[in-house]
Design an enzyme around this catalytic site. Structure first.
Site, PDB file in Angstrom:
ATOM      1  N   GLU A   1       1.084  -1.311  -0.612  1.00  0.00           N
ATOM      2  CA  GLU A   1       0.243  -0.357   0.314  1.00  0.00           C
ATOM      3  C   GLU A   1       0.492   1.568  -0.263  1.00  0.00           C
ATOM      4  O   GLU A   1       0.270   2.214  -0.466  1.00  0.00           O
ATOM      5  CB  GLU A   1      -0.946  -0.164   1.294  1.00  0.00           C
ATOM      6  CG  GLU A   1      -2.299  -1.260   1.110  1.00  0.00           C
ATOM      7  CD  GLU A   1      -2.794  -0.498   0.253  1.00  0.00           C
ATOM      8  OE1 GLU A   1      -3.611   0.054   0.163  1.00  0.00           O
ATOM      9  OE2 GLU A   1      -3.437  -1.571  -0.861  1.00  0.00           O
TER      10      GLU A   1
ATOM     11  N   SER B   1     -47.524 -36.658  29.925  1.00  0.00           N
ATOM     12  CA  SER B   1     -47.471 -37.650  31.599  1.00  0.00           C
ATOM     13  C   SER B   1     -46.208 -37.113  32.320  1.00  0.00           C
ATOM     14  O   SER B   1     -45.804 -37.912  33.239  1.00  0.00           O
ATOM     15  CB  SER B   1     -47.780 -38.915  31.032  1.00  0.00           C
ATOM     16  OG  SER B   1     -48.431 -39.712  30.795  1.00  0.00           O
TER      17      SER B   1
END
Length: 682
Positions: A79, A351
């Protein structure tokens, strides 16, 4: 010389005019002296492994001292090769870019290039837009010059490497390193560092990843950062990207992570959760989570094979003594449906409500585990304006049977008689006391006592946890503690996670501090143990046999609703409690062959994996319990009725086995049988 002089004068004058024109209303760059960017919140499992990040911008802040020089050099080569020398703008770079771009415009083959330095990129990323205007470039240059006068090169590089966007919502090299390679920046290879440095030009384009990495490596060699041999070795290295951080948290963990996110979003707020870099230590145990998700998915795959509509399911695993959630799966696939059926789905419990009903009877001390209940047809039963006939799942009747046997085998008709005897309200209040049913139920009826009421798997599992933890209520705990980015524990007393602003004293096994008991127990220890003992029998000899784990003491209860629209199993060892639910999202019959054994099998498969290699830990017997050998079928002492199955029964002090008596009982067809030896009372 005179021409050069006037060129310099004109340049200086033009520069002064530009600074006057564009430099007066620029943002205050001095705030970057105390740079504290939005940082991702990170979610960790109980063993310290990373699960996921929450962030609007994924970022992990890295100090300059912790940046590998190799990584810094890669970005400089790619860069801004003159970064350490220029004053913020690169005159030579601008000249070179201008010439190249002119040649590109004339079709002479030159590549279009930019001339922004790293300092200019910092100025743009923090303060400006990306619009392609000359005015923006001028402002960018002015800010870059001011940044260079105010901060060191190291500080500017730190700003750059922590702020730059590198694709996949990753901002900064720390987050990108985790995202692409599942490792911190200090562990990156040269090849991986070069790949990250290639991303600023096209962050979301992976199509030319290798080509762009190789370009950065060539630039590093040209700038003298690496040798030719190092370049060639790095270029030969295979790039394994997109297999790191995001893949670490598989679909198995997503339901749990989303549950944590929802709760913390509510208690902490969006800004704090997404941008303040929190460290969240959760309760999830990865090996338990994988075992639970695998057990559930295996069962669902087996049932769904060849069917058009997918059966769903859920499993949740907790420490019964603390409420810490150790595993959670809320459905077949989070990617297909984020609805968490472990915490959000209210379904009829069937149940699985019965242990709470039977506990209410045992608490009266009028019943023992061997009290005989009548399993015979009930005709003309009316509740409100409804006339109905209770039936057992096998549509048969067994006559007088012990209370234990009735619960172990989940008989419905004896349960109806028991509820009628102790009172519907007492039966339902028992379930409310343990958190299964809401406290504000207005219309209490027999069907609620038999499991027609709705609840979540999480609440039901916590109710069962109280059987084995001494009768104490817990709230589900998904988070042990939360720290801010500086390591301070956040005081969040309103959170249901019970986060505390105190030092956490962790043991080597990462277990949390011992739980402090709060409030009176929900029931007496003796009644609780009697229920635990019966539920142990339900696994060993009753409806829960699919939940058995070789060599381990396990207790639990199956549950099936009318027409098999929901199947359940909730069970526990001494230190683990787990609940399983299976059914369709829109309730409908599951079809022939389906039943609660499916949920029990999921539980058994999980517990087999979770307890592998663990020593068996029987349930603790409280004071005030006498263990006496009795005949399972009659409740008579084994010495008086030795034929058949003999068990160790838990009697409270003062309770005794049934006495042998001669009476008539009813056979499976409701016909009397004379001269049978039974004991107890109806």
């Amino acid at each position: 010389m005179l021409g050069l002089f006037w060129a310099v004068v004109i340049g200086i004058a033009a520069t002064a005019l530009l600074v006057m024109r564009y430099g007066n209303d620029l943002p205050d760059y001095r705030q970057l002296a105390t740079y504290a960017p939005p940082v991702a919140t990170r979610l960790y499992a109980a063993d310290g492994s990373l699960l996921i990040e929450y962030a609007e911008e994924r970022r992990v802040f890295i100090d300059f001292e912790d940046m590998p020089p190799m990584l810094i050099n890669a970005f400089i080569a790619a860069e801004d090769k003159n970064f350490w020398r220029h004053p913020g703008i690169d005159i030579f770079g601008i000249t070179r870019a201008t010439l190249n771009n002119a040649r590109h415009a004339l079709g002479l083959g030159a590549r279009f290039t930019g001339a922004s330095t790293i300092t200019q990129q910092v100025a743009k990323n923090f303060f400006l837009t990306s619009e392609r205007k000359l005015s923006r470039k001028i402002k960018e240059a002015i800010l870059a010059l001011r940044l260079e006068r105010s901060f060191s090169k190291q500080h500017i590089m730190t700003l750059y490497l922590n702020q730059i966007f590198l694709g996949a919502r990753s901002y900064g090299v720390g987050s990108a390193s985790l995202m692409y390679f599942n490792k911190p920046v200090g562990e990156l290879t040269l090849s991986e560092a070069a790949f990250l440095a290639s991303l600023p030009k096209a962050p979301n384009d992976r199509s030319r990843a290798v080509f762009r990495r190789d370009y950065v490596l060539r630039r590093m060699m040209e700038e003298g950062f690496i040798s030719r041999d190092e370049m060639l070795m790095a270029q030969a290295e295979e790039l394994n990207i997109n297999s790191g951080f995001m893949a670490q948290m598989t679909d198995d963990f997503q339901y749990f992570a989303e549950e944590v996110r929802r709760e913390l979003l509510h208690t902490l707020g969006r800004e704090k959760l997404y941008n303040e870099g929190l460290y969240i230590k959760t309760t999830i145990v990865p090996e338990y989570q994988r075992a639970a998700a695998n057990a559930l998915k295996t069962a669902l795959d087996a049932y769904n094979r060849g069917r058009t509509e997918r059966l769903q399911g859920a499993i949740i695993v907790m420490n019964p003594h603390t409420g810490r959630v150790l595993a959670m799966s809320g459905g077949y696939s989070f990617a297909e449906s984020s609805f968490n059926r472990a915490t959000q789905a209210n379904r009829q419990v069937g149940s699985t409500i019965k242990p709470f009903v039977y506990l209410a009877a045992l608490e009266t001390n009028k019943y023992t585990p061997q009290t005989l209940l009548l399993d015979a047809p009930i005709v003309g039963w009316r509740e409100d304006n409804t006339l109905w006939k209770p039936e057992n799942y096998d549509r048969k009747f067994m006559g007088l049977i012990p209370l234990r046997y009735s619960l172990e085998t989940s008989r419905n008709v004896p349960t109806v008689r028991l509820v009628e005897s102790i009172g519907v309200r007492n039966a339902i209040r028992s379930a409310q006391r343990f958190g299964v049913y809401d406290e504000d139920m207005r219309h209490m009826n027999l069907s609620l006592a038999l499991g027609s009421g709705e609840t979540t798997l999480s609440r039901l599992t916590l109710g069962f946890a109280a059987f084995v933890n001494g009768g104490h209520t817990n709230r589900p705990k998904l988070v042990d503690y939360v720290q801010d980015r500086h390591g301070r524990v956040i005081d969040n007393r309103n959170s249901k996670f019970e986060i505390r602003n105190s030092n956490i004293d962790w043991s080597e096994t990462l277990n949390p501090p011992a739980r402090r008991e709060a409030g009176e127990p929900l029931s007496d220890p003796q009644s609780l143990y009697q229920i635990v003992s019966i539920l142990q029998g339900a696994v060993e000899m009753g409806t829960g046999r699919q939940a058995r784990v070789p060599g381990q003491t396990i207790a639990g209860k199956t549950g099936t609703t009318n027409e098999v629209k929901d199947v359940w199993f909730v069970g526990f060892s001494k230190d683990l409690v787990a609940g399983v639910w299976m059914g369709y999202d829109t309730p409908k019959p599951m079809g022939g062959g389906a039943g609660s054994y499916m949920a029990a099998r999921v539980f058994g498969d999980f517990m087999t994996a979770a307890l592998a290699g663990e020593a068996n830990r029987p349930f603790s017997v409280p004071d005030g319990i006498d263990l006496i050998r009795v005949n399972r079928a009659s409740g008579v002492a084994a010495s008086q009725d030795p034929d058949g199955t003999i068990i160790m029964e838990a009697f409270k002090s003062g309770q005794r086995p049934n006495e042998p008596v001669r009476t008539g009982i009813i056979d499976a067809d409701g016909m009397p049988i004379d001269n049978a030896v039974v004991g107890g009372i109806f």
